[in-house]
Design a protein around this motif. Structure first.
Motif, PDB file in Angstrom:
ATOM      1  N   SER A 190       5.951  -6.761  19.590  1.00 49.71           N
ATOM      2  CA  SER A 190       7.291  -6.888  19.024  1.00 49.71           C
ATOM      3  C   SER A 190       7.972  -5.530  18.987  1.00 49.71           C
ATOM      4  O   SER A 190       9.195  -5.429  19.131  1.00 49.71           O
ATOM      5  CB  SER A 190       7.205  -7.488  17.614  1.00 49.71           C
ATOM      6  OG  SER A 190       6.706  -8.801  17.669  1.00 49.71           O
ATOM      7  N   ARG A 230       2.595 -10.639  16.826  1.00 48.41           N
ATOM      8  CA  ARG A 230       3.253 -10.254  15.572  1.00 48.41           C
ATOM      9  C   ARG A 230       2.831  -8.852  15.143  1.00 48.41           C
ATOM     10  O   ARG A 230       1.653  -8.503  15.174  1.00 48.41           O
ATOM     11  CB  ARG A 230       2.909 -11.263  14.467  1.00 48.41           C
ATOM     12  CG  ARG A 230       3.623 -11.002  13.142  1.00 48.41           C
ATOM     13  CD  ARG A 230       3.421 -12.156  12.179  1.00 48.41           C
ATOM     14  NE  ARG A 230       4.166 -13.339  12.578  1.00 48.41           N
ATOM     15  CZ  ARG A 230       5.470 -13.514  12.364  1.00 48.41           C
ATOM     16  NH1 ARG A 230       6.183 -12.567  11.752  1.00 48.41           N
ATOM     17  NH2 ARG A 230       6.062 -14.612  12.760  1.00 48.41           N
ATOM     18  N   SER A 252       8.296  -7.697  13.945  1.00 48.43           N
ATOM     19  CA  SER A 252       8.580  -9.115  14.170  1.00 48.43           C
ATOM     20  C   SER A 252       9.670  -9.637  13.238  1.00 48.43           C
ATOM     21  O   SER A 252      10.529 -10.429  13.634  1.00 48.43           O
ATOM     22  CB  SER A 252       7.306  -9.935  13.996  1.00 48.43           C
ATOM     23  OG  SER A 252       6.295  -9.483  14.888  1.00 48.43           O
ATOM     24  N   ASP A 263       5.004 -15.911  17.781  1.00 48.44           N
ATOM     25  CA  ASP A 263       3.809 -15.076  17.910  1.00 48.44           C
ATOM     26  C   ASP A 263       2.974 -15.604  19.081  1.00 48.44           C
ATOM     27  O   ASP A 263       3.068 -16.776  19.440  1.00 48.44           O
ATOM     28  CB  ASP A 263       3.022 -15.156  16.600  1.00 48.44           C
ATOM     29  CG  ASP A 263       1.812 -14.229  16.573  1.00 48.44           C
ATOM     30  OD1 ASP A 263       1.737 -13.314  17.409  1.00 48.44           O
ATOM     31  OD2 ASP A 263       0.949 -14.436  15.698  1.00 48.44           O
TER      32      ASP A 263
END
Length: 370
Positions: free
Chosen positions: A6, A33, A37, A48
């Motif tokens: 992320s 994640r 995120s 995710d």
């Protein structure tokens, strides 16, 4: 849009995602994640995924492939944009199985292509299979493009070279530095991996400090990366105790750290795409020093906006640092301005965004014609 973290989606692809959304596309972001995120979830649908960028364990890799399959079958995207190695490979394989359209971005080849062993051969076979049905394949430098084309891993007609991941030149702008104190400041900002040339940077710093004790050397970057070449915290602490470098931790506002120094250095021998930090520094009109290496050399016109040094050669790196130290304030400003002009001309993020929008429009036109 799929990446291996992320963090990378937020730092490298967020503006592209926003532009796609403004152009009436529904954008879904997919990445493992992490602390970034929540930022992504505020503006986009986010999922995710089970992916460990550095894992080579067969069971974990099967889990990753199945995770891609389950998610893509559920979402059934009209088009998937893959970034980084595992999304390119596993995402491409799953798109091929499910008959989905996808575009891959080869943003550097890392350490796998630096040698020729069984793992490299396997990765090449996986790339060849996963890229076969891609609508388009973007490369970030010509040398990576040549590796894939000459190795017959891709259809040349599907390929295009982008100027890296680009940089937001409206965000990374020149900042007037405080009055020159005579103490030149250098910064290496990167993941703290040996292959980013951190050891060479420290050894060059020792050479310079023996002649110019007041010159400052800073390290900025994440410690504890999931990578076999990650530098232990104990080693960083030893360098700091020695007084050769200062460790600045991590920062979400890297432009503030770049603004404080005179020159940004990246002596990488990693097989880079085009290092983002060099683009950011040049965009802020800072002279840069980097290795005459794949991806790195793309950003530097030697002697114009910075200097190229030899790979794994601290003495040569120190020689280039000495050149920066010896520049007059006027010469430094001129070198920085040349870097800013080069980035605006060749690497502005708008160029990359435009290329993606063009590719998507072409796919839409082809779909309409069918």
């Amino acid at each position: 849009m799929v990446s291996n973290s992320s963090w990378s989606l937020f730092n490298f692809r967020f503006n592209l995602a926003q532009h796609l959304k403004k152009n009436k596309h529904e954008v879904v972001l997919i990445a493992p994640r992490d602390s970034y995120s929540k930022i992504l979830e505020r503006e986009f649908e986010y999922h995710d995924i089970c992916l460990r960028p550095r894992s080579t364990e067969p069971i974990q890799e099967i889990k990753t492939l199945l995770s891609f399959y389950k998610l893509y079958e559920e979402i059934r995207p009209d088009l998937t944009l893959h970034f980084t190695i595992k999304p390119n490979i596993y995402g491409g394989i799953v798109c091929r199985i499910l008959g989905l359209k996808y575009i891959n971005n080869i943003s550097g080849l890392g350490t796998v292509f630096a040698k020729e062993d069984l793992v490299t051969k396997l990765v090449k076979l996986l790339y060849k299979y996963s890229l076969a049905n891609a609508e388009k394949i973007f490369f970030q430098n010509r040398e990576d493009y040549e590796v894939f084309v000459t190795g017959k891993l891709v259809d040349k007609n599907k390929c295009e070279i982008l100027p890296g991941s680009g940089v937001d030149t409206n965000k990374f702008t020149p900042v007037k530095k405080d009055k020159n104190t005579g103490n030149t400041k250098f910064l290496l900002a990167s993941r703290l991996l040996w292959e980013k040339g951190v050891r060479e940077y420290v050894e060059a710093a020792r050479i310079i400090k023996s002649k110019h004790p007041h010159v400052k050397f800073y390290l900025l970057g994440f410690l504890g990366a999931d990578n076999p070449t990650a530098i232990p915290k104990k080693q960083i602490d030893e360098w700091v105790k020695e007084g050769v470098v200062e460790y600045m931790g991590v920062s979400d506002k890297i432009w503030e750290e770049i603004a404080k120094v005179d020159c940004v250095v990246l002596p990488s021998y990693y097989r880079e795409g085009i290092p983002r930090v060099l683009l950011e520094a040049a965009s802020m009109a800072k002279p840069i020093i980097t290795t005459d290496n794949v991806g790195c050399r793309e950003v530097v016109d030697h002697g114009i906006n910075g200097y190229l040094c030899q790979i794994k050669n601290p003495k040569d790196l120190a020689d280039k640092m000495e050149k920066i130290i010896n520049l007059s304030p006027k010469e430094r400003v001129k070198m920085g301005q040349a870097g800013r002009e080069k980035v605006v001309r060749e690497f502005d993020e708008s160029i990359i965004i435009r290329k993606y929008l063009e590719a998507i429009r072409q796919l839409e036109r082809n779909g309409t014609q069918q």
